[in-house]
Design a protein around this motif. Structure first.
Motif, PDB file in Angstrom:
ATOM      1  N   ALA A 162       2.704  -5.409   7.143  1.00  0.00           N
ATOM      2  CA  ALA A 162       2.494  -5.915   8.501  1.00  0.00           C
ATOM      3  C   ALA A 162       1.412  -6.992   8.518  1.00  0.00           C
ATOM      4  N   GLU A 163       0.347  -6.779   7.754  1.00  0.00           N
ATOM      5  CA  GLU A 163      -0.726  -7.769   7.695  1.00  0.00           C
ATOM      6  C   GLU A 163      -0.260  -9.035   6.987  1.00  0.00           C
ATOM      7  N   HIS A 164       0.527  -8.857   5.948  1.00  0.00           N
ATOM      8  CA  HIS A 164       1.059  -9.992   5.194  1.00  0.00           C
ATOM      9  C   HIS A 164       1.941 -10.861   6.092  1.00  0.00           C
ATOM     10  N   VAL A 165       2.854 -10.225   6.819  1.00  0.00           N
ATOM     11  CA  VAL A 165       3.753 -10.965   7.702  1.00  0.00           C
ATOM     12  C   VAL A 165       2.975 -11.614   8.839  1.00  0.00           C
ATOM     13  N   GLU A 168      -1.744  -5.367  -4.619  1.00  0.00           N
ATOM     14  CA  GLU A 168      -2.486  -4.280  -3.989  1.00  0.00           C
ATOM     15  C   GLU A 168      -1.693  -2.976  -4.001  1.00  0.00           C
ATOM     16  N   ILE A 169      -0.385  -3.063  -3.792  1.00  0.00           N
ATOM     17  CA  ILE A 169       0.455  -1.873  -3.895  1.00  0.00           C
ATOM     18  C   ILE A 169       0.373  -1.292  -5.303  1.00  0.00           C
ATOM     19  N   PHE A 170       0.452  -2.160  -6.308  1.00  0.00           N
ATOM     20  CA  PHE A 170       0.389  -1.703  -7.693  1.00  0.00           C
ATOM     21  C   PHE A 170      -0.957  -1.047  -7.991  1.00  0.00           C
ATOM     22  N   ARG A 224      -6.027  -5.960   1.689  1.00  0.00           N
ATOM     23  CA  ARG A 224      -6.800  -4.882   1.058  1.00  0.00           C
ATOM     24  C   ARG A 224      -7.458  -3.990   2.107  1.00  0.00           C
ATOM     25  N   ALA A 225      -7.851  -4.579   3.225  1.00  0.00           N
ATOM     26  CA  ALA A 225      -8.532  -3.814   4.276  1.00  0.00           C
ATOM     27  C   ALA A 225      -7.612  -2.799   4.947  1.00  0.00           C
ATOM     28  N   LEU A 265      -5.942 -13.989   2.389  1.00  0.00           N
ATOM     29  CA  LEU A 265      -4.815 -13.085   2.582  1.00  0.00           C
ATOM     30  C   LEU A 265      -5.047 -11.753   1.884  1.00  0.00           C
ATOM     31  N   THR A 266      -5.551 -11.786   0.667  1.00  0.00           N
ATOM     32  CA  THR A 266      -5.790 -10.547  -0.079  1.00  0.00           C
ATOM     33  C   THR A 266      -6.824  -9.676   0.616  1.00  0.00           C
ATOM     34  N   ALA A 267      -7.881 -10.290   1.153  1.00  0.00           N
ATOM     35  CA  ALA A 267      -8.918  -9.522   1.853  1.00  0.00           C
ATOM     36  C   ALA A 267      -8.330  -8.807   3.061  1.00  0.00           C
TER      37      ALA A 267
END
Length: 237
Positions: A105-108, A143-145, A87-88, A82-84
């Motif tokens: 959007a990618e998270h959802v 990632e936002i942080f 992050r992309a 999920l992080t990859a």
């Protein structure tokens, strides 16, 4: 010579996992656990996981210490994936709203593709490491942080305030996505729009507390080219 008595301890049963092929067997077991959770839900049993892996249930513990260790391995695997993907999506070419919306959007999307695995991560409140925030919304929030502190160094100057923001983002993302997965009362795009607007309000509140007013419609790269330092003023030359 007297024969040494063999004892069937957990250490003995797992000794094969450290031999040749042990890592490969462990990876296969984690993959089987992921598949079982996807099919049966967050409470998939060791028996269901063993079936997926083609193992007798008792043989699972030759390759891993126990269910908790296996769950953590699954959590690390899913968190990395999920992080990859999140992050992309980061790019300073867009506006602040673009920068926030893309990873949401990618998270959802990932949660929609893997609803049971997402529930597993959030419900068990697992961590990807001893000093990292909990998995689930943490992939987005972290990632936002990181992006905010990279382009606005003062964003993380007050560690306690920054951590409060991360907790708020975690709660927002986790609770909203879990609700959506259960009820599906809106489209994925509508949820993404709502989360983007709400996340921006939290981030903007933190920025304003630092005396930073960031135009959500301004392109970040244009501000960089213009010599802005994200305080709305030209940087000193």
């Amino acid at each position: 010579m007297g024969r040494q008595r063999w004892t069937d301890t957990a250490e003995t049963r797992r000794s094969g996992a450290r031999g040749p092929g042990g890592d490969e067997r462990r990876r296969a077991l984690v993959a089987a656990a992921v598949a079982a959770i996807e099919e049966h839900g967050p409470d998939a049993s060791i028996g269901q996981i063993a079936d997926r892996a083609g193992l007798v249930r008792t043989h699972v513990y030759r390759h891993i210490a126990g269910k908790e260790e296996l769950d953590r391995a699954v959590a690390r695997h899913a968190h990395a994936e999920l992080t990859a993907r999140i992050r992309a999506t980061f790019d300073v070419d867009g506006t602040p709203i673009d920068v926030i919306r893309a990873p949401i959007a990618e998270h959802v999307a990932w949660a929609g593709e893997h609803p049971n695995l997402y529930r597993f991560l959030v419900e068990r409140n697992y961590r990807s490491g001893n000093d990292e925030p909990r998995i689930g919304g943490s992939a987005f929030a972290s990632e936002i942080f990181a992006a905010a502190t990279r382009y606005i160094p003062r964003f993380g100057s007050d560690r306690a305030a920054a951590e409060r923001l991360i907790i708020a983002l975690l709660g927002l993302i986790d609770a909203s996505v879990r609700w959506w997965l259960t009820h599906r009362e809106s489209t994925r795009e509508t949820l993404v729009d709502q989360l983007t607007a709400e996340a921006w309000l939290l981030i903007d509140h933190r920025l304003r507390a630092l005396g930073i007013e960031l135009d959500p419609a301004a392109r970040l790269r244009d501000l960089l080219i213009a010599g802005k330092d994200y305080r709305g003023e030209a940087s000193a030359t």
